[in-house]
Scaffold this motif. Structure first.
Motif, PDB file in Angstrom:
ATOM      1  N   GLU A  22     -13.674  75.486 -80.647  1.00 42.65           N
ATOM      2  CA  GLU A  22     -14.256  74.189 -80.288  1.00 42.65           C
ATOM      3  C   GLU A  22     -13.402  73.041 -80.810  1.00 42.65           C
ATOM      4  O   GLU A  22     -13.132  72.082 -80.090  1.00 42.65           O
ATOM      5  CB  GLU A  22     -15.677  74.059 -80.856  1.00 42.65           C
ATOM      6  N   ILE A  25     -10.225  72.851 -78.688  1.00 41.49           N
ATOM      7  CA  ILE A  25     -10.498  72.272 -77.371  1.00 41.49           C
ATOM      8  C   ILE A  25     -10.710  70.766 -77.506  1.00 41.49           C
ATOM      9  O   ILE A  25     -10.181  69.986 -76.702  1.00 41.49           O
ATOM     10  CB  ILE A  25     -11.719  72.962 -76.707  1.00 41.49           C
ATOM     11  N   LEU A  26     -11.461  70.348 -78.530  1.00 43.92           N
ATOM     12  CA  LEU A  26     -11.705  68.921 -78.753  1.00 43.92           C
ATOM     13  C   LEU A  26     -10.396  68.189 -79.015  1.00 43.92           C
ATOM     14  O   LEU A  26     -10.175  67.107 -78.486  1.00 43.92           O
ATOM     15  CB  LEU A  26     -12.659  68.720 -79.937  1.00 43.92           C
ATOM     16  N   LYS A  27      -9.520  68.807 -79.817  1.00 49.54           N
ATOM     17  CA  LYS A  27      -8.219  68.201 -80.106  1.00 49.54           C
ATOM     18  C   LYS A  27      -7.409  68.056 -78.821  1.00 49.54           C
ATOM     19  O   LYS A  27      -6.771  67.032 -78.603  1.00 49.54           O
ATOM     20  CB  LYS A  27      -7.438  69.047 -81.124  1.00 49.54           C
ATOM     21  N   MET A  28      -7.452  69.102 -77.980  1.00 47.70           N
ATOM     22  CA  MET A  28      -6.730  69.067 -76.705  1.00 47.70           C
ATOM     23  C   MET A  28      -7.273  67.941 -75.830  1.00 47.70           C
ATOM     24  O   MET A  28      -6.520  67.147 -75.289  1.00 47.70           O
ATOM     25  CB  MET A  28      -6.872  70.399 -75.958  1.00 47.70           C
ATOM     26  N   LYS A  29      -8.617  67.869 -75.705  1.00 55.37           N
ATOM     27  CA  LYS A  29      -9.251  66.821 -74.894  1.00 55.37           C
ATOM     28  C   LYS A  29      -8.907  65.450 -75.440  1.00 55.37           C
ATOM     29  O   LYS A  29      -8.614  64.533 -74.690  1.00 55.37           O
ATOM     30  CB  LYS A  29     -10.781  66.999 -74.888  1.00 55.37           C
ATOM     31  N   PHE A  30      -8.940  65.326 -76.766  1.00 57.73           N
ATOM     32  CA  PHE A  30      -8.673  64.048 -77.414  1.00 57.73           C
ATOM     33  C   PHE A  30      -7.234  63.616 -77.169  1.00 57.73           C
ATOM     34  O   PHE A  30      -6.986  62.453 -76.841  1.00 57.73           O
ATOM     35  CB  PHE A  30      -8.955  64.148 -78.914  1.00 57.73           C
ATOM     36  N   ILE A  32      -5.354  64.533 -74.684  1.00 55.92           N
ATOM     37  CA  ILE A  32      -5.249  64.200 -73.253  1.00 55.92           C
ATOM     38  C   ILE A  32      -5.811  62.797 -73.023  1.00 55.92           C
ATOM     39  O   ILE A  32      -5.212  61.984 -72.313  1.00 55.92           O
ATOM     40  CB  ILE A  32      -5.986  65.255 -72.380  1.00 55.92           C
ATOM     41  N   LEU A  33      -6.932  62.505 -73.673  1.00 61.57           N
ATOM     42  CA  LEU A  33      -7.560  61.186 -73.565  1.00 61.57           C
ATOM     43  C   LEU A  33      -6.622  60.109 -74.090  1.00 61.57           C
ATOM     44  O   LEU A  33      -6.418  59.082 -73.437  1.00 61.57           O
ATOM     45  CB  LEU A  33      -8.875  61.180 -74.354  1.00 61.57           C
TER      46      LEU A  33
END
Length: 58
Positions: A22, A25-30, A32-33
């Motif tokens: 988790e 994934i959050l780091k990846m999303k962050f 990307i953001l």
């Protein structure tokens, strides 16, 4: 008794793995953001600069 300890260890390991995934994934999303925001800002600056150059040339 050993079974109970084994189950507790198993639950802990599963919980740890899920938490790690988790966070990853959050780091990846962050990231990307952040890349998206940086891209948007950069594009915005380019547009402003282009408009100023166009106005000057006209």
């Amino acid at each position: 008794m050993k079974m109970k300890i084994a189950l507790e260890v198993l639950f802990f390991v599963i919980f740890f793995v899920i938490t790690f995934i988790e966070i990853y994934i959050l780091k990846m999303k962050f990231s990307i953001l952040l890349a998206g925001i940086n891209g948007g800002v950069t594009a915005g600056i380019h547009v402003i600069i282009k408009n100023k150059i166009l106005k000057k040339s006209m």
